[in-house]
Scaffold this motif. Structure first.
Motif, PDB file in Angstrom:
ATOM      1  N   ASP A  43    -107.870  -4.038 114.542  1.00 10.99           N
ATOM      2  CA  ASP A  43    -107.986  -2.999 113.518  1.00 10.99           C
ATOM      3  C   ASP A  43    -106.661  -2.237 113.489  1.00 10.99           C
ATOM      4  N   LEU A  44    -105.874  -2.456 112.451  1.00 11.01           N
ATOM      5  CA  LEU A  44    -104.520  -1.886 112.400  1.00 11.01           C
ATOM      6  C   LEU A  44    -104.526  -0.363 112.370  1.00 11.01           C
ATOM      7  N   LYS A  45    -105.632   0.229 111.909  1.00  9.70           N
ATOM      8  CA  LYS A  45    -105.706   1.696 111.912  1.00  9.70           C
ATOM      9  C   LYS A  45    -105.684   2.242 113.337  1.00  9.70           C
ATOM     10  N   GLU A  46    -106.142   1.444 114.294  1.00 11.35           N
ATOM     11  CA  GLU A  46    -106.111   1.861 115.698  1.00 11.35           C
ATOM     12  C   GLU A  46    -104.717   1.703 116.312  1.00 11.35           C
ATOM     13  N   LEU A  47    -103.835   1.017 115.611  1.00 10.48           N
ATOM     14  CA  LEU A  47    -102.508   0.751 116.155  1.00 10.48           C
ATOM     15  C   LEU A  47    -101.433   1.575 115.470  1.00 10.48           C
ATOM     16  N   THR A  58    -101.543 -16.543 112.003  1.00 12.43           N
ATOM     17  CA  THR A  58    -101.040 -15.442 112.843  1.00 12.43           C
ATOM     18  C   THR A  58     -99.957 -14.713 112.044  1.00 12.43           C
ATOM     19  N   PRO A  59    -100.367 -13.867 111.092  1.00 13.12           N
ATOM     20  CA  PRO A  59     -99.426 -13.273 110.137  1.00 13.12           C
ATOM     21  C   PRO A  59     -98.784 -11.967 110.595  1.00 13.12           C
ATOM     22  N   GLY A  60     -98.915 -11.632 111.871  1.00 13.72           N
ATOM     23  CA  GLY A  60     -98.383 -10.351 112.341  1.00 13.72           C
ATOM     24  C   GLY A  60     -96.915 -10.139 112.042  1.00 13.72           C
ATOM     25  N   VAL A  61     -96.134 -11.217 112.077  1.00 15.81           N
ATOM     26  CA  VAL A  61     -94.691 -11.096 111.826  1.00 15.81           C
ATOM     27  C   VAL A  61     -94.414 -10.482 110.458  1.00 15.81           C
ATOM     28  N   ASN A  62     -95.317 -10.697 109.508  1.00 13.14           N
ATOM     29  CA  ASN A  62     -95.102 -10.200 108.145  1.00 13.14           C
ATOM     30  C   ASN A  62     -95.303  -8.697 108.017  1.00 13.14           C
ATOM     31  N   ILE A  63     -95.942  -8.074 109.005  1.00 14.61           N
ATOM     32  CA  ILE A  63     -96.124  -6.622 108.967  1.00 14.61           C
ATOM     33  C   ILE A  63     -95.361  -5.944 110.112  1.00 14.61           C
ATOM     34  N   ARG A  88    -113.902  -6.771 107.824  1.00 15.05           N
ATOM     35  CA  ARG A  88    -113.446  -8.137 108.080  1.00 15.05           C
ATOM     36  C   ARG A  88    -113.570  -8.511 109.561  1.00 15.05           C
ATOM     37  N   ASN A  89    -114.601  -7.951 110.199  1.00 17.53           N
ATOM     38  CA  ASN A  89    -114.890  -8.219 111.618  1.00 17.53           C
ATOM     39  C   ASN A  89    -113.664  -8.005 112.511  1.00 17.53           C
ATOM     40  N   ALA A  90    -112.932  -6.947 112.205  1.00 14.28           N
ATOM     41  CA  ALA A  90    -111.733  -6.625 112.985  1.00 14.28           C
ATOM     42  C   ALA A  90    -112.102  -6.332 114.439  1.00 14.28           C
ATOM     43  N   LEU A  91    -111.233  -6.745 115.352  1.00 15.79           N
ATOM     44  CA  LEU A  91    -111.462  -6.528 116.781  1.00 15.79           C
ATOM     45  C   LEU A  91    -110.984  -5.132 117.178  1.00 15.79           C
ATOM     46  N   HIS A 125    -103.768   4.588 124.222  1.00 19.44           N
ATOM     47  CA  HIS A 125    -104.832   3.947 123.436  1.00 19.44           C
ATOM     48  C   HIS A 125    -104.418   2.539 123.025  1.00 19.44           C
ATOM     49  N   HIS A 126    -103.180   2.380 122.597  1.00 21.34           N
ATOM     50  CA  HIS A 126    -102.702   1.043 122.220  1.00 21.34           C
ATOM     51  C   HIS A 126    -102.809   0.080 123.389  1.00 21.34           C
ATOM     52  N   SER A 127    -102.423   0.536 124.565  1.00 25.79           N
ATOM     53  CA  SER A 127    -102.505  -0.305 125.765  1.00 25.79           C
ATOM     54  C   SER A 127    -103.943  -0.693 126.054  1.00 25.79           C
TER      55      SER A 127
END
Length: 294
Positions: free
Chosen positions: A96-100, A162-167, A55-58, A108-110
């Motif tokens: 890419d949530l797998k990186e977080l 911006t659905p980040g709040v949901n996860i 999904r063209n994740a950054l 790495h997160h920074s």
């Protein structure tokens, strides 16, 4: 055993034998597809996010590739405008949530968030206009990318969220770009609920510049690009830098600064060329140079 079941079992074995044969032949494995694809013609650079399976994740790698394509030969007179688009039904799903995950350390997160912020601010520092061509869903940092571009053209089916709040990961960095593109209450509703804006809602609130049918998206984006290419690169670069600079100032300071910029603009070779061409009723011949008129 059914034929379909037999085929299902044979496929991974066939693939394994194929890989082994390739390795045994000494042939190098095919290179991985580039995460971004850069093409350029007639002054227009197209940068395509090219990882539709994710999904063209950054991801960190995607951000690094995007940064490289944005900066490539950016001072060349042949480069006049940049378009950012994407392969697949999703323009960009954000990080890419797998990186977080907790598997990666804080360092790495920074790094991921720092390079993301660098790319977003770089877009507005580039000496050429940057257009987002959106045909699908843009969420979280993907929505941030759209908001960070100078112009955004979207198809009617596009959505922005911006659905980040949901996860459990509030979209704090996307909020920087959103809060500078949208009215505060609209931005905060997006951030607090994660609910998407339709393309028409995004147009109404100023997140995008135009909304067109999907089959007209390429045509409209190129129409804007070619119109930009008709102007002087040096004048556009001065104007873009000045616009973003004055937006951070109070009214009096902005007028004082831009008054001086107008005077400086007149000293440019292309500043005088444009005025002379208008008076002489001819088409200007741009030098695209920062040189002053002698």
């Amino acid at each position: 055993m059914a034929a379909a079941e037999l085929w299902r079992l044979r496929r991974p074995l066939a693939a394994a034998f194929s890989r082994a044969a390739a390795a045994g032949s000494g042939r190098p494995p095919p290179p991985p597809e580039k995460l971004t694809v850069r093409r350029q013609a007639e002054g227009v650079r197209n940068i395509i996010l090219n990882n539709p399976r994710k999904r063209n994740a950054l991801s960190l790698s995607m951000l690094q590739s995007l940064r490289e394509d944005l900066l490539h030969d950016v001072k060349s007179r042949d480069l006049r405008v940049i378009i950012i688009s994407a392969e697949g039904p999703v323009f960009c799903s954000g990080h890419d949530l797998k990186e977080l995950s907790s598997e990666d350390d804080v360092k790495h997160h920074s790094q991921v968030f720092e390079i993301c912020a660098e790319v977003m601010t770089l877009i507005q520092k580039l000496p050429v206009p940057v257009i987002a061509k959106v045909n699908g869903l843009a969420t979280a940092a993907g929505c941030q990318l759209v908001a960070s571009c100078d112009i955004a053209v979207a198809s009617e089916k596009s959505q922005f969220a911006t659905p980040g709040v949901n996860i459990g990961l509030f979209c704090s960095t996307p909020a920087v770009a959103l809060g500078r593109s949208l009215p505060r209450k609209v931005a905060l509703e997006m951030l607090f609920t994660g609910e998407p804006l339709s393309a028409q809602e995004a147009l109404m609130h100023g997140l995008v510049s135009k909304v067109v049918p999907e089959d007209k998206l390429e045509e409209e984006t190129m129409k804007i690009s070619h119109k930009i290419c008709e102007s002087s690169k040096s004048v556009l670069a001065l104007g873009k830098a000045t616009f973003y600079r004055q937006m951070t100032q109070d009214l009096d300071a902005a007028y004082k600064m831009t008054t001086q910029v107008m005077v400086d603009n007149l000293t440019l070779r292309d500043g005088q060329e444009g005025i002379e061409a208008f008076i002489q009723k001819r088409k200007p011949v741009w030098s695209h140079s920062q040189d002053e008129k002698k």
